[in-house]
Design a protein around this motif. Structure first.
Motif, short mmCIF file in Angstrom:
data_model
loop_
_atom_site.label_atom_id
_atom_site.label_comp_id
_atom_site.label_asym_id
_atom_site.label_seq_id
_atom_site.Cartn_x
_atom_site.Cartn_y
_atom_site.Cartn_z
N LEU A 113 -14.57 -2.09 -6.63
CA LEU A 113 -13.67 -0.92 -7.59
C LEU A 113 -14.09 0.37 -7.23
O LEU A 113 -13.38 1.14 -6.97
N SER A 114 -15.46 0.65 -6.82
CA SER A 114 -16.06 1.96 -6.58
C SER A 114 -15.50 2.51 -5.17
O SER A 114 -15.73 3.53 -4.78
N ARG A 115 -14.86 1.58 -4.34
CA ARG A 115 -14.18 2.30 -3.19
C ARG A 115 -13.02 2.85 -3.36
O ARG A 115 -12.43 3.23 -2.05
N PHE A 116 -12.21 2.74 -4.41
CA PHE A 116 -11.04 3.30 -4.23
C PHE A 116 -11.00 4.67 -4.23
O PHE A 116 -12.03 5.31 -4.86
N ASP A 117 -9.74 5.41 -3.83
CA ASP A 117 -9.74 6.60 -3.72
C ASP A 117 -9.29 7.07 -4.94
O ASP A 117 -8.94 6.37 -5.82
N ARG A 118 -9.33 8.73 -5.33
CA ARG A 118 -9.46 9.09 -6.69
C ARG A 118 -7.76 9.26 -6.78
O ARG A 118 -7.50 10.37 -7.53
N ARG A 122 -3.94 4.21 -6.49
CA ARG A 122 -5.04 3.27 -5.87
C ARG A 122 -6.06 2.67 -6.64
O ARG A 122 -6.64 1.53 -6.37
N LEU A 123 -6.27 3.37 -7.91
CA LEU A 123 -7.17 2.46 -8.76
C LEU A 123 -6.67 1.13 -9.19
O LEU A 123 -7.25 0.05 -9.14
N CYS A 125 -4.38 -0.71 -7.68
CA CYS A 125 -4.49 -1.49 -6.60
C CYS A 125 -5.81 -2.11 -6.36
O CYS A 125 -5.75 -3.37 -5.89
N SER A 126 -6.84 -1.39 -6.26
CA SER A 126 -7.92 -1.82 -6.38
C SER A 126 -8.32 -2.69 -7.43
O SER A 126 -9.08 -3.70 -7.07
N THR A 130 -9.41 -6.57 -6.33
CA THR A 130 -10.61 -6.95 -6.57
C THR A 130 -10.56 -8.28 -7.42
O THR A 130 -11.32 -9.11 -7.06
N LYS A 247 -13.92 6.93 -11.89
CA LYS A 247 -14.92 6.84 -10.69
C LYS A 247 -16.16 6.98 -11.26
O LYS A 247 -17.13 6.43 -10.89
#
Lengths: 463, 145
Positions: A113-118, A122-123, A125-126, A130, A247
């Motif tokens: 999850l912490s790899r998502f863009d801000r 995208r969150l 999607c993440s 995940t 984030k």
């Protein structure tokens, strides 16, 4: 499950049906054992669909009814509790218990999850990705349980308002739908998948390896994740501008669990080696043998204690799956399944394509009302026989029933991931019925297209 | 319209509809009435989810208990925060209010509260339960979906 009186009435009703079938004259083309097996099958269908007694107790009941009604010798019926599929499921649940106990599953979730863009999209999607990826290595229900507090803290950090925030709905549905879709990808996501293989081995003497299942199902997962994401975004608009706070929360959570300790590392190594062994040596050594070896190694390396297993594994699973496999085996061996399939085929026109369309549709909607494992246990024995007459590859039949049986999106309390998401309080039942229905149909169409277009490319032929 | 002395606004579990809260606050302010903020919690939600997870997902006791605790905590925090916002607004507008938290069947608890507090107007979120409530009480019942 209804109240006590209703449940007792349902059990009595199912027994009355059984008695009726037992007393009826045996139809032409069916043996007495076959007729009794059908009676037991009807009992199982009634009890599994109504949940009037626990699923596992129905499995246990089936096992004792088989010898009682002379369908199968008690020695053979009880031996089916020791089916390889049951032990594979048991081993997989013990491995999942280790991942949860050591915190490895939560760490993996937070890392992904912490790899998502801000950006808000995208969150989402993440979260969906995940949940799906974690469901490749552990049961989807466990994934939803692990992800729930994480997604809850994301929603809190964004100060979303339940029932007034569409983004809150999106967050929890992404979690649930991601886990559900991911659960069909491997043999670890849902116990119905190994159950289907167990039934295949009992009925047709064939098997599917861990790798073969992944090849057949994982591409379907990714296409369906795309479809699910589109459906979600069509129905619920993103009503937040910024997710920087999420984030920060994820970073804080990751920080709070610290770096990997030795126990977590050992678990990660065992899990990785086990999956590799399933892929590389599954055919020669056997999936169940590898699963149990992995479970034993968790004790050897002091990762789990027996108390951990007892508190993390629901032993009812052995009874449910043992009973389901025994039922399937009895239907096949007594000729009852073939008799039903002849009945179906004599009274209707079916081609392999039509069967694919009908069976997958029935499976995808049946699982809305009943446990997905029960859907597999009910449909697959009959599916094998009908498929046999139509010349359908039994391996393809497993996929045609087991994959759609995992895809339930409509009813909020229908499956554990949906129920867990609904308990967040962010949306009401009426808000998810239509999107869920549309995703059910979309998943069905995607599945048929993939079965017709993709499977032949990887050597899976329907006929 | 007869004189309105007491308005009851009922929320279920985490369902704090903004429109419903605003309508109830507006009416209480206009009529200079007392506002009863009733929160009826479905005491079984965490248990229901835990049972589905245990019975269908075959998850073990630890997983199920932790999940139920997570759900309960989440809902407790949420409801405290949401009710707090309504209370704060009522205080700001100078409305005499009382918050009542109960557990059980939504319709039954609303009827009980109406009788206990002598309520004149009841405001709920869902129109589907208006008839059920109206049948058993004298007060007027409105829904704001």
């Amino acid at each position: 499950m209804g109240n006590g009186n209703t449940n007792r009435a349902i059990v009595l009703f199912s027994l009355a049906i059984l008695l009726g079938v037992f007393l009826l004259p045996t139809p032409e083309g069916l043996s007495v054992e076959g007729k009794n097996a059908l009676g037991i099958f009807l009992v199982a269908i009634i009890l599994w669909t109504t949940n009037s007694i626990p699923l596992s107790v129905t499995g246990l009941f089936v096992i004792v009814l088989l010898p009682l009604l002379n369908v199968m010798a008690s020695k053979d019926a009880f031996a089916l509790f020791g089916n390889k599929a049951v032990f594979f499921i048991l081993g997989a649940f013990i491995l999942a218990a280790a991942m949860m106990k050591t915190g490895l599953s939560k760490r993996l979730a937070l890392l992904m999850l912490s790899r998502f863009d801000r950006t808000p999209r995208r969150l989402l999607c993440s979260i969906m990705l995940t949940s799906a990826l974690l469901s490749f290595i552990m049961p989807e229900h466990a994934v939803a349980a692990i992800m729930f507090p994480v997604v809850g803290s994301i929603a809190d950090s964004l100060e979303l308002e339940p029932l007034n925030s569409k983004y809150g709905t999106l967050l929890f549905l992404s979690m649930a739908w991601g886990a559900i879709i991911g659960g069909v990808g491997t043999l670890l996501g849902g116990a119905r998948n190994p159950l289907a293989i167990g039934l295949l081995e009992e009925s047709a003497g064939m098997s599917i390896t861990f790798f073969e299942w992944c090849v057949a199902a994982i591409p379907i997962v990714f296409v369906m994740l795309g479809a699910g994401f589109i459906v979600l975004n069509l129905f619920f608009s993103i009503d937040v501008q910024d997710v920087k706070a999420a984030k920060t929360v994820l970073g804080r959570e990751l920080e709070s669990i610290g770096s990997m300790d030795i126990v977590e590392k050992k678990t990660a190594i065992i899990m990785t080696l086990t999956i590799l062994a399933w892929i590389l040596f599954g055919t020669d050594v056997g999936l169940a043998v590898i699963a149990i070896l992995a479970a034993v190694s968790l004790f050897v390396f002091d990762i789990l204690t027996w108390d951990d297993v007892e508190s993390n594994v629901n032993w009812g699973i052995i009874l449910m799956y043992g009973g389901a496999i025994a039922m399937g085996s009895a239907l096949a061996k007594t000729g009852a399944a073939l008799w039903i399939s002849n009945l179906v085929l004599d009274n209707g026109y079916l081609t392999p394509l039509l069967l694919l369309i009908i069976v997958s549709l029935v499976s995808i909607f049946l699982t809305e009302g009943i446990s997905n494992s029960a859907a597999v246990a009910i449909l697959l024995p009959i599916g094998f026989s009908i498929g046999d007459v139509l010349g359908i590859n039994p391996i393809a039949m497993v996929y045609m029933i087991a994959i759609p049986a995992g895809l339930a999106f409509i009813l909020p309390m229908g499956t554990p991931p949906n129920a867990i998401a609904y308990s967040s309080g962010y949306y009401e039942i009426k808000e998810v019925i239509l999107p869920g229905l549309i995703l059910n149909f979309t998943a069905w169409i995607v599945f048929i297209i993939m079965a017709l277009v993709y499977w032949p490319l990887v050597g899976i032929n329907i006929t | 319209m007869a004189e309105i002395n007491t308005v009851l606004v009922a929320f279920s579990a985490t369902s704090i509809h903004r429109n419903l809260a605003k309508a109830a606050l507006d009416m209480a302010e206009e009529q200079n009435a007392r506002l009863i903020i009733l929160n009826v919690r479905d005491k079984n939600m965490a248990e229901k989810v835990a049972r589905v997870t245990k019975d269908q997902g075959f998850m073990g006791r630890n997983v199920v208990e932790k999940l139920a605790a997570d759900i309960k905590k989440d809902r407790d925090e949420l409801i405290t925060q949401r009710l707090g916002m309504v209370e704060e607004e009522a205080a700001k507008r100078g409305i005499d209010f009382e918050t009542v938290k109960v557990k059980g069947d939504f319709v039954e608890q609303v009827i009980e509260a109406v009788e206990m507090y002598g309520v004149d107007v009841v405001m709920v979120a869902s129109s589907s339960i208006v008839n059920d409530i109206e049948k058993k009480i004298d007060a007027e019942v409105y829904s704001f979906e």
